[in-house]
Design a protein around this motif. Structure first.
Motif: not given
Length: 267
Positions: A202-223
């Protein structure tokens, strides 16, 4: 005994210090065939590889329906603190909202197990907790409250499958699975196929689909945690990743079913 444990911890730190990058994210569910190699066994007699192996879940009819887990054979001459350590799960940030960890165990006897976080950037530099199972021959969820470490970040996670209060008199076989934050039990393998992440890369917008998502935490390659999104539960979330540097990122989705680990590339 404490000095021996401290010396061994320093030894492990040196072993991990060179060229080690986070490759996985909590919860630790051992569903990746290589995930057992992220852990280093210690103080278990001669630390034979055959005594800590990725194994099929021996009791899928209980609270743990996942396919795989770790089988840890504690030998009779193991130290009290025999266990395994990993620095492959990124930085563990202990906060007001994120300080209770859980671990599933299946044991052949009643005895304490333990979790430890170490290498902290503040006080305490390490903290070790115990909890005992109450049943044998079936999975049980143990809880560990790390509230005394709020505000500190830890790069290493340790589990102790069988951690007696006194000198060890016998070994035993322990199955370990689903180590993670409370309320974040991993989604079963039959549901993981419902996750969709696109476009990826992705370059700008990213879409995530799954029922009932309420939180997304993103980490880089070093955690390092680089973005956290909290929102009303939905099955379709679109968000901007253009502020992230190019590279590989790991996502933990908190959902009504539990937690799911996935990844994407920002290009």
């Amino acid at each position: 005994m404490y000095m021996m444990k401290t010396i061994f911890t320093i030894f492990l730190f040196v072993a991990f210090a060179v060229g080690l990058n986070a490759q996985y994210a909590l919860p630790v569910d051992f569903e990746n065939p290589q995930e057992d190699t992220a852990w280093t066994q210690f103080a278990n007699g001669d630390d034979l590889a055959e005594n800590m192996v990725l194994a099929e879940n021996p009791a899928k009819d209980g609270i743990n329906t996942s396919d795989n887990c770790i089988k840890f054979v504690v030998v009779d001459n193991a130290a009290q603190w025999a266990g395994a350590v990993s620095a492959y799960y990124g930085t563990l940030e202990i906060t007001d909202d994120n300080h209770i960890m859980q671990m599933m165990v299946l044991k052949d006897k009643i005895s304490p197990s333990g979790l430890k976080i170490e290498g902290g950037d503040g006080d305490p530099a390490q903290i070790e907790l115990k909890a005992s199972n109450t049943v044998t021959g079936e999975w049980e969820l143990l809880t560990f409250d790390f509230s005394d470490a709020i505000g500190v970040n830890y790069p290493r996670l340790v589990f102790f499958p069988d951690f007696p209060d006194d000198a060890r008199t016998e070994g035993g076989t322990v199955y370990i699975d689903n180590i993670g934050w409370a309320g974040a039990s991993p989604v079963g393998p039959d549901r993981k196929g419902l996750v969709a992440v696109y476009p990826n890369p992705a370059t700008d917008l990213l879409t995530v689909q799954y029922p009932g998502i309420y939180r997304i935490a993103i980490s880089n390659i070093v955690g390092q945690r680089v973005k956290t999104l909290e929102f009303q539960a939905t099955g379709h979330k679109v968000f901007d990743v253009s502020d992230l540097k190019t590279g590989l990122y790991f996502m933990t989705l908190e959902t009504a079913d539990g937690s799911i680990s996935t990844k994407f590339i920002r290009e």
